[in-house]
Design an enzyme around this catalytic site. Structure first.
Site, PDB file in Angstrom:
ATOM      1  N   PRO A  55     -13.290  37.977  74.944  1.00 12.93           N
ATOM      2  CA  PRO A  55     -12.919  37.727  73.549  1.00 12.93           C
ATOM      3  C   PRO A  55     -12.737  39.017  72.765  1.00 12.93           C
ATOM      4  O   PRO A  55     -13.494  39.974  72.950  1.00 12.93           O
ATOM      5  CB  PRO A  55     -14.123  36.939  73.013  1.00 12.93           C
ATOM      6  N   GLY A  56     -11.740  39.046  71.920  1.00 13.69           N
ATOM      7  CA  GLY A  56     -11.541  40.197  71.035  1.00 13.69           C
ATOM      8  C   GLY A  56     -11.642  39.732  69.597  1.00 13.69           C
ATOM      9  O   GLY A  56     -12.643  39.908  68.914  1.00 13.69           O
ATOM     10  N   ARG A  57     -10.579  39.040  69.162  1.00 12.59           N
ATOM     11  CA  ARG A  57     -10.477  38.580  67.777  1.00 12.59           C
ATOM     12  C   ARG A  57     -11.719  37.786  67.332  1.00 12.59           C
ATOM     13  O   ARG A  57     -12.236  37.996  66.245  1.00 12.59           O
ATOM     14  CB  ARG A  57      -9.243  37.671  67.674  1.00 12.59           C
ATOM     15  N   TYR A  83      -7.210  43.683  65.279  1.00  9.21           N
ATOM     16  CA  TYR A  83      -5.805  44.075  65.287  1.00  9.21           C
ATOM     17  C   TYR A  83      -5.374  44.549  63.888  1.00  9.21           C
ATOM     18  O   TYR A  83      -4.257  44.283  63.448  1.00  9.21           O
ATOM     19  CB  TYR A  83      -4.925  42.924  65.810  1.00  9.21           C
ATOM     20  N   CYS A 125       8.741  51.566  52.711  1.00 12.23           N
ATOM     21  CA  CYS A 125      10.160  51.300  52.458  1.00 12.23           C
ATOM     22  C   CYS A 125      10.746  50.316  53.463  1.00 12.23           C
ATOM     23  O   CYS A 125      11.632  50.670  54.258  1.00 12.23           O
ATOM     24  CB  CYS A 125      10.932  52.611  52.484  1.00 12.23           C
ATOM     25  N   GLU A 126      10.241  49.129  53.468  1.00  9.11           N
ATOM     26  CA  GLU A 126      10.728  48.057  54.341  1.00  9.11           C
ATOM     27  C   GLU A 126      10.503  46.748  53.592  1.00  9.11           C
ATOM     28  O   GLU A 126       9.407  46.541  53.046  1.00  9.11           O
ATOM     29  CB  GLU A 126       9.886  47.953  55.634  1.00  9.11           C
ATOM     30  N   ARG A 144      -0.100  42.846  60.802  1.00  9.09           N
ATOM     31  CA  ARG A 144      -0.038  41.465  61.286  1.00  9.09           C
ATOM     32  C   ARG A 144       0.896  40.558  60.453  1.00  9.09           C
ATOM     33  O   ARG A 144       1.697  39.819  61.037  1.00  9.09           O
ATOM     34  CB  ARG A 144      -1.430  40.841  61.382  1.00  9.09           C
ATOM     35  N   GLY A 190      -8.425  35.194  73.836  1.00  3.80           N
ATOM     36  CA  GLY A 190      -7.440  34.363  73.158  1.00  3.80           C
ATOM     37  C   GLY A 190      -8.024  33.302  72.248  1.00  3.80           C
ATOM     38  O   GLY A 190      -7.269  32.540  71.633  1.00  3.80           O
TER      39      GLY A 190
HETATM   40  N1  LLP Z   1      -7.832  40.133  77.435  1.00  5.96           N
HETATM   41  C1  LLP Z   1      -6.583  40.600  77.591  1.00  5.96           C
HETATM   42  C2  LLP Z   1      -6.101  40.935  78.932  1.00  5.96           C
HETATM   43  C3  LLP Z   1      -5.745  40.740  76.466  1.00  5.96           C
HETATM   44  O1  LLP Z   1      -4.508  41.193  76.622  1.00  5.96           O
HETATM   45  C4  LLP Z   1      -6.236  40.398  75.180  1.00  5.96           C
HETATM   46  C5  LLP Z   1      -5.396  40.524  73.995  1.00  5.96           C
HETATM   47  C6  LLP Z   1      -7.567  39.937  75.070  1.00  5.96           C
HETATM   48  C7  LLP Z   1      -8.332  39.813  76.225  1.00  5.96           C
HETATM   49  C8  LLP Z   1      -8.197  39.578  73.758  1.00  5.96           C
HETATM   50  O2  LLP Z   1      -7.548  38.519  73.148  1.00  5.96           O
HETATM   51  P1  LLP Z   1      -8.162  37.884  71.802  1.00  5.96           P
HETATM   52  O3  LLP Z   1      -9.466  37.220  72.157  1.00  5.96           O
HETATM   53  O4  LLP Z   1      -8.370  38.995  70.842  1.00  5.96           O
HETATM   54  O5  LLP Z   1      -7.116  36.936  71.352  1.00  5.96           O
HETATM   55  N2  LLP Z   1      -1.984  41.954  68.013  1.00  5.96           N
HETATM   56  C9  LLP Z   1      -2.041  40.513  68.127  1.00  5.96           C
HETATM   57  C10 LLP Z   1      -2.922  40.083  69.286  1.00  5.96           C
HETATM   58  C11 LLP Z   1      -2.554  40.691  70.609  1.00  5.96           C
HETATM   59  C12 LLP Z   1      -3.479  40.302  71.721  1.00  5.96           C
HETATM   60  C13 LLP Z   1      -3.281  41.179  72.915  1.00  5.96           C
HETATM   61  N3  LLP Z   1      -4.150  40.886  74.025  1.00  5.96           N
HETATM   62  C14 LLP Z   1      -2.508  39.937  66.806  1.00  5.96           C
HETATM   63  O6  LLP Z   1      -2.755  40.690  65.874  1.00  5.96           O
HETATM   64  O7  LLP Z   1      -2.603  38.722  66.663  1.00  5.96           O
END
Ligand code: LLP
Length: 421
Positions: free
Chosen positions: A287-289, A384, A355-356, A325, A239
């Site tokens: 971490p993802g993003r 994402y 078409c949206e 997004r 997050g």
């Molecule tokens: N761990 C869990 C259990 C999660 O559900 C997520 C993201 C993460 C880690 C990684 O979170 P991050 O560090 O990437 O914030 N599609 C949306 C974001 C959805 C996030 C879903 N879960 C966007 O484009 O902003």
């Protein structure tokens, strides 16, 4: 250092010009910087280095096999949200003992697949799920590691669709129920109880919000231990946000300042770790993003410039099916010309061909005057982005290219019509 820079008014990813890549591979085209991914993996690892820890990259942010391989090579683990992601993580070289499985609706075959591969842990979201995992682990002849995901009832702000930590959200187990459930789980023959997990939402940039969550978790760990139960691991989830504003600046670009000058996910984490570390648990984050967003740009080509009574529309060949997004969360992405020119700036909507009316990348944005055939870069599109792409409107999914210094390679071919059937 930002791997995206202008050289003689041409946008480069590391040492490769985007003009060159789009002329070679066409558009829409996702381009990623190796250096950016490696740097963010390393700075995340560094900030955690003071305590026993594990960093699980959230595969859902970007599951491209070549990029996963890069991240596995940096020594990170993987957090997966489905059997498909687990398959990709294993294939990319993440060792099973460095894989966790999160998600509110794990199916039996997914749990079985995880058990058979002896992954490190399942992050469990309900009482019933614990029983199911126990049964499946027993059938497979193994013991499954679990952490219970606590719902801390914290409002992480941001878009409602990415908030997961409030009690009305489907995620996690109310904190008050955690001690009781841990006790029940500790009596199950094929469950190995490891600890507690939380993930309160995404694109969070407030240290205070995370501190609140960390304090609440530390409090929960103390309660649980006072009840005579052991907690070895504390997984704080992901997050950690990024600044989508002002990623690039140049005298010929409209002025755009960072919204959060000096902000970085590792710096944010650094101020939270002491609270988590005070529990003496082995720490984990997901971490993802913050690992991958800034590494990626979506390159699109201008098809038409259309002027109406109220608006100028720059109609491009990429759309909401390539990067959803902006449409889904009203998310902001800086959009810059691949080739800068000394032309006046004008206020435009950058829209796709789908078409949206919701198919836009930007609304009322200042941009240099764009001509048919020009290219634009939608910045910070590495997380994402492609993973959420679809074939809506019969559109083929984009190609992906990864740059490494002066070298580059196609890490996913553009789809062909055969793929649509
Ligand atoms: N761990 C869990 C259990 C999660 O559900 C997520 C993201 C993460 C880690 C990684 O979170 P991050 O560090 O990437 O914030 N599609 C949306 C974001 C959805 C996030 C879903 N879960 C966007 O484009 O902003």
């Amino acid at each position: 250092m930002n791997p995206y820079t202008y050289r003689n008014a041409e946008l480069y990813c590391e040492s490769v010009s985007l003009s060159h890549l789009v002329s070679q591979f066409g558009t829409p085209l996702y381009v990623y910087s190796t250096q950016s991914i490696v740097d963010s993996c390393r700075s995340m690892q560094q900030v955690m280095a003071g305590s026993p820890h594990r960093t699980y990259y959230a595969v859902k942010a970007n599951a491209n096999p070549a990029l996963l391989h890069l991240i596995a090579r940096e020594g990170l683990g993987a957090d997966v949200g489905s059997k498909g992601e687990l398959y990709l993580a294993l294939r990319a070289g993440f060792p099973p003992e460095r894989i966790t499985f999160s998600g509110v609706g794990k199916q039996d075959d997914e749990i079985e697949y995880g058990c058979k591969h002896n992954i490190h842990a399942f992050n469990v979201e309900s009482a019933q799920e614990i029983e199911v995992i126990n049964t499946i682990a027993s059938r497979v002849g193994t013991t499954a590691g679990i952490l219970l995901r606590a719902n801390l009832d914290i409002d992480a702000g941001g878009h409602a669709y990415v908030s997961t930590g409030k009690k009305q959200n489907k995620f996690g187990i109310p904190s008050a129920d955690i001690p009781g459930l841990l006790r029940r789980a500790s009596g199950l023959s094929h469950i190995h109880l490891l600890g507690i997990h939380s993930h309160i939402g995404s694109q969070i940039t407030s240290t205070e919000t995370f501190l609140q969550a960390a304090r609440s978790l530390a409090h929960l760990v103390r309660n649980v231990r006072e009840a005579g139960l052991t907690v070895q691991e504390l997984d704080f989830g992901g997050g950690y946000g990024i600044d989508y504003h002002g990623f690039l600046s140049h005298p010929l670009l409209p002025q755009e300042r960072p919204e959060l000058p000096g902000f970085s996910a590792p710096a944010l984490l650094a101020s939270i770790i002491p609270v988590l570390a005070s529990t003496g648990c082995r720490l984990a984050v997901q971490p993802g993003r913050s690992i991958i967003a800034q590494s990626g740009v979506l390159c699109v080509r201008v098809l038409y410039r259309k002027q109406t009574e109220n608006k100028v529309f720059i109609i491009v060949d990429g759309g909401m099916n390539d990067l959803i997004r902006p449409s889904l969360y009203h998310a902001y992405h800086q959009i810059v010309p691949v080739t800068l020119r000394e032309t006046p700036h004008e206020q435009v909507d950058v829209v796709g061909p789908v078409c949206e009316s919701g198919d836009f990348f930007a609304q009322d944005r200042m941009l240099q005057t764009m001509e048919r055939g020009d290219f634009l870069g939608v910045m910070c599109a590495g997380a994402y982005g492609f993973v959420l792409a679809s074939n809506y409107n019969g559109r083929l999914k984009a190609a992906e290219v990864c740059v490494d210094g002066p070298a580059y390679s196609v890490v996913r071919e553009r789809e062909r019509f055969d793929d649509l059937q």
